[in-house]
Design a protein around this motif. Structure first.
Motif, PDB file in Angstrom:
ATOM      1  N   TYR A 100      74.984 -16.289  47.458  1.00 55.69           N
ATOM      2  CA  TYR A 100      76.197 -15.633  46.979  1.00 55.69           C
ATOM      3  C   TYR A 100      76.784 -14.780  48.096  1.00 55.69           C
ATOM      4  N   ASN A 101      78.074 -14.919  48.281  1.00 55.55           N
ATOM      5  CA  ASN A 101      78.791 -14.107  49.262  1.00 55.55           C
ATOM      6  C   ASN A 101      78.175 -14.209  50.658  1.00 55.55           C
ATOM      7  N   GLY A 102      77.671 -15.393  50.990  1.00 56.68           N
ATOM      8  CA  GLY A 102      77.117 -15.626  52.317  1.00 56.68           C
ATOM      9  C   GLY A 102      75.698 -15.137  52.508  1.00 56.68           C
ATOM     10  N   ASN A 103      75.052 -14.671  51.433  1.00 53.13           N
ATOM     11  CA  ASN A 103      73.683 -14.159  51.525  1.00 53.13           C
ATOM     12  C   ASN A 103      72.730 -14.975  50.655  1.00 53.13           C
ATOM     13  N   TYR A 104      71.469 -14.948  51.022  1.00 55.43           N
ATOM     14  CA  TYR A 104      70.449 -15.643  50.245  1.00 55.43           C
ATOM     15  C   TYR A 104      69.745 -14.625  49.353  1.00 55.43           C
ATOM     16  N   TYR A 105      69.748 -14.888  48.046  1.00 54.20           N
ATOM     17  CA  TYR A 105      69.231 -13.934  47.063  1.00 54.20           C
ATOM     18  C   TYR A 105      67.933 -14.405  46.424  1.00 54.20           C
ATOM     19  N   ILE A 106      67.097 -13.434  46.070  1.00 53.50           N
ATOM     20  CA  ILE A 106      65.972 -13.656  45.173  1.00 53.50           C
ATOM     21  C   ILE A 106      66.075 -12.613  44.065  1.00 53.50           C
ATOM     22  N   GLY A 107      65.380 -12.863  42.961  1.00 55.84           N
ATOM     23  CA  GLY A 107      65.459 -11.906  41.860  1.00 55.84           C
ATOM     24  C   GLY A 107      64.154 -11.800  41.099  1.00 55.84           C
ATOM     25  N   VAL A 108      63.886 -10.611  40.594  1.00 58.12           N
ATOM     26  CA  VAL A 108      62.713 -10.351  39.742  1.00 58.12           C
ATOM     27  C   VAL A 108      63.150  -9.407  38.624  1.00 58.12           C
ATOM     28  N   GLY A 109      62.402  -9.405  37.546  1.00 52.16           N
ATOM     29  CA  GLY A 109      62.718  -8.480  36.473  1.00 52.16           C
ATOM     30  C   GLY A 109      62.543  -7.038  36.923  1.00 52.16           C
ATOM     31  N   ASP A 110      63.518  -6.183  36.575  1.00 57.30           N
ATOM     32  CA  ASP A 110      63.438  -4.800  37.054  1.00 57.30           C
ATOM     33  C   ASP A 110      62.366  -3.989  36.325  1.00 57.30           C
ATOM     34  N   PHE A 111      61.710  -4.592  35.342  1.00 58.04           N
ATOM     35  CA  PHE A 111      60.625  -3.925  34.631  1.00 58.04           C
ATOM     36  C   PHE A 111      59.254  -4.291  35.222  1.00 58.04           C
ATOM     37  N   LYS A 112      59.254  -5.170  36.222  1.00 55.21           N
ATOM     38  CA  LYS A 112      58.000  -5.666  36.790  1.00 55.21           C
ATOM     39  C   LYS A 112      57.542  -4.816  37.978  1.00 55.21           C
ATOM     40  N   ALA A 113      56.238  -4.868  38.236  1.00 55.11           N
ATOM     41  CA  ALA A 113      55.671  -4.127  39.370  1.00 55.11           C
ATOM     42  C   ALA A 113      56.253  -4.617  40.689  1.00 55.11           C
ATOM     43  N   SER A 114      56.546  -5.918  40.772  1.00 51.62           N
ATOM     44  CA  SER A 114      57.094  -6.469  42.010  1.00 51.62           C
ATOM     45  C   SER A 114      58.434  -5.827  42.358  1.00 51.62           C
ATOM     46  N   TYR A 115      59.230  -5.509  41.341  1.00 45.81           N
ATOM     47  CA  TYR A 115      60.520  -4.857  41.580  1.00 45.81           C
ATOM     48  C   TYR A 115      60.310  -3.476  42.212  1.00 45.81           C
ATOM     49  N   LYS A 116      59.379  -2.728  41.673  1.00 48.60           N
ATOM     50  CA  LYS A 116      59.084  -1.398  42.209  1.00 48.60           C
ATOM     51  C   LYS A 116      58.563  -1.494  43.638  1.00 48.60           C
ATOM     52  N   GLU A 117      57.744  -2.514  43.898  1.00 49.68           N
ATOM     53  CA  GLU A 117      57.197  -2.687  45.248  1.00 49.68           C
ATOM     54  C   GLU A 117      58.292  -2.999  46.254  1.00 49.68           C
ATOM     55  N   LEU A 118      59.245  -3.846  45.867  1.00 52.44           N
ATOM     56  CA  LEU A 118      60.335  -4.194  46.772  1.00 52.44           C
ATOM     57  C   LEU A 118      61.243  -3.000  47.042  1.00 52.44           C
ATOM     58  N   CYS A 119      61.423  -2.169  46.039  1.00 55.86           N
ATOM     59  CA  CYS A 119      62.253  -0.973  46.229  1.00 55.86           C
ATOM     60  C   CYS A 119      61.554   0.034  47.146  1.00 55.86           C
ATOM     61  N   ALA A 120      60.242   0.123  47.031  1.00 53.19           N
ATOM     62  CA  ALA A 120      59.489   1.087  47.837  1.00 53.19           C
ATOM     63  C   ALA A 120      59.258   0.593  49.258  1.00 53.19           C
ATOM     64  N   ASN A 121      59.036  -0.713  49.406  1.00 50.30           N
ATOM     65  CA  ASN A 121      58.801  -1.307  50.731  1.00 50.30           C
ATOM     66  C   ASN A 121      59.537  -2.642  50.787  1.00 50.30           C
ATOM     67  N   PRO A 122      60.688  -2.678  51.454  1.00 52.46           N
ATOM     68  CA  PRO A 122      61.525  -3.886  51.433  1.00 52.46           C
ATOM     69  C   PRO A 122      61.060  -5.007  52.370  1.00 52.46           C
ATOM     70  N   ASN A 123      59.969  -4.801  53.094  1.00 56.10           N
ATOM     71  CA  ASN A 123      59.476  -5.837  54.000  1.00 56.10           C
ATOM     72  C   ASN A 123      58.661  -6.876  53.220  1.00 56.10           C
ATOM     73  N   ILE A 124      59.090  -8.122  53.301  1.00 54.02           N
ATOM     74  CA  ILE A 124      58.463  -9.175  52.498  1.00 54.02           C
ATOM     75  C   ILE A 124      58.149 -10.402  53.354  1.00 54.02           C
ATOM     76  N   GLU A 125      57.400 -11.310  52.750  1.00 58.76           N
ATOM     77  CA  GLU A 125      57.239 -12.659  53.274  1.00 58.76           C
ATOM     78  C   GLU A 125      57.360 -13.631  52.107  1.00 58.76           C
ATOM     79  N   ILE A 126      57.896 -14.788  52.409  1.00 65.82           N
ATOM     80  CA  ILE A 126      58.047 -15.855  51.417  1.00 65.82           C
ATOM     81  C   ILE A 126      57.424 -17.121  51.986  1.00 65.82           C
ATOM     82  N   CYS A 127      56.716 -17.855  51.144  1.00 63.30           N
ATOM     83  CA  CYS A 127      56.157 -19.139  51.549  1.00 63.30           C
ATOM     84  C   CYS A 127      56.519 -20.161  50.484  1.00 63.30           C
ATOM     85  N   ALA A 128      56.966 -21.331  50.928  1.00 66.12           N
ATOM     86  CA  ALA A 128      57.343 -22.391  49.983  1.00 66.12           C
ATOM     87  C   ALA A 128      56.921 -23.738  50.535  1.00 66.12           C
ATOM     88  N   MET A 129      56.426 -24.605  49.663  1.00 71.67           N
ATOM     89  CA  MET A 129      56.012 -25.949  50.068  1.00 71.67           C
ATOM     90  C   MET A 129      56.900 -26.978  49.387  1.00 71.67           C
TER      91      MET A 129
END
Length: 199
Positions: A100-129
């Motif tokens: 969207y708008n030239g960016n690649y998005y991912i999404g998680v429920g804002d009630f999940k622990a993963s959401y809190k983790e991303l807000c606290a530390n935005p550094n991530i890795e993604i792996c896909a096969m």
């Protein structure tokens, strides 16, 4: 005189005993140097160990690079997101992703622990096969939250089934993030990786 000869003989014996030790020390030092030289180099940005893998940089403008990732993801039923809390890493399978708008998005429920983790530390890795044998991708990136209603609408447009999970009845909302400072590696037929990067 005999005392002098005796002392000289002792000195020769001592020297002969020291030589193997010196050679042994030199050999150990050489082995240490070889071992140190053989240690893999660590890239400070990706934190990935490059132990001789062939990396081929692909020059792409951001729109092209984002489309490249999105097209690869079409062959991946799910991908895995690695995030961290203050104590340990966490890995979860995800399916929500869109452009969207030239960016690649991912999404998680804002009630999940993963959401809190991303807000606290935005550094991530993604792996896909991919469904194609031996074809896989890894991404090192920083996520940026997007709380705009336009992004929310685009998420529902790209994945209509999300409305069953995120609505006023369930009370759940989507936490959306787009990727920035991206370093992506795609396995290729030459047993190496094609690399694309964008901010």
């Amino acid at each position: 005189m005999k005392k002098i000869y005796f002392l000289a003989a002792l000195a020769l014996v001592a020297m002969s005993c020291q030589q193997p030790a010196n050679k042994s020390q030199q050999s150990a030092a050489t082995d240490s140097t070889v071992t140190a030289a053989a240690q893999p180099k660590v890239d400070a940005y990706t934190s990935a160990t490059n132990s001789g893998e062939k990396l081929t940089k692909k020059e792409m403008a951001k729109p092209e690079a984002v489309a490249f990732i999105a097209n690869f993801m079409k062959d991946c039923p799910n991908f895995f997101l690695a995030s961290t809390d203050p104590q340990r890493p966490h890995v979860r399978p995800l399916g929500m992703n869109f452009v969207y708008n030239g960016n690649y998005y991912i999404g998680v429920g804002d009630f999940k622990a993963s959401y809190k983790e991303l807000c606290a530390n935005p550094n991530i890795e993604i792996c896909a096969m991919s469904k194609k044998p031996g074809s896989w991708m890894r991404i090192i990136a920083t996520v940026v939250p997007d709380t705009t209603s336009a992004a929310q609408e685009e998420a529902f447009k790209s994945m209509p089934q999300l409305k069953k999970m995120y609505n006023e009845t369930t009370g759940h909302k989507i936490g959306l993030f787009y990727l920035s400072k991206v370093h992506a590696e795609f396995s290729n037929a030459q047993q190496g990786f094609d690399v694309i990067e964008f901010e």
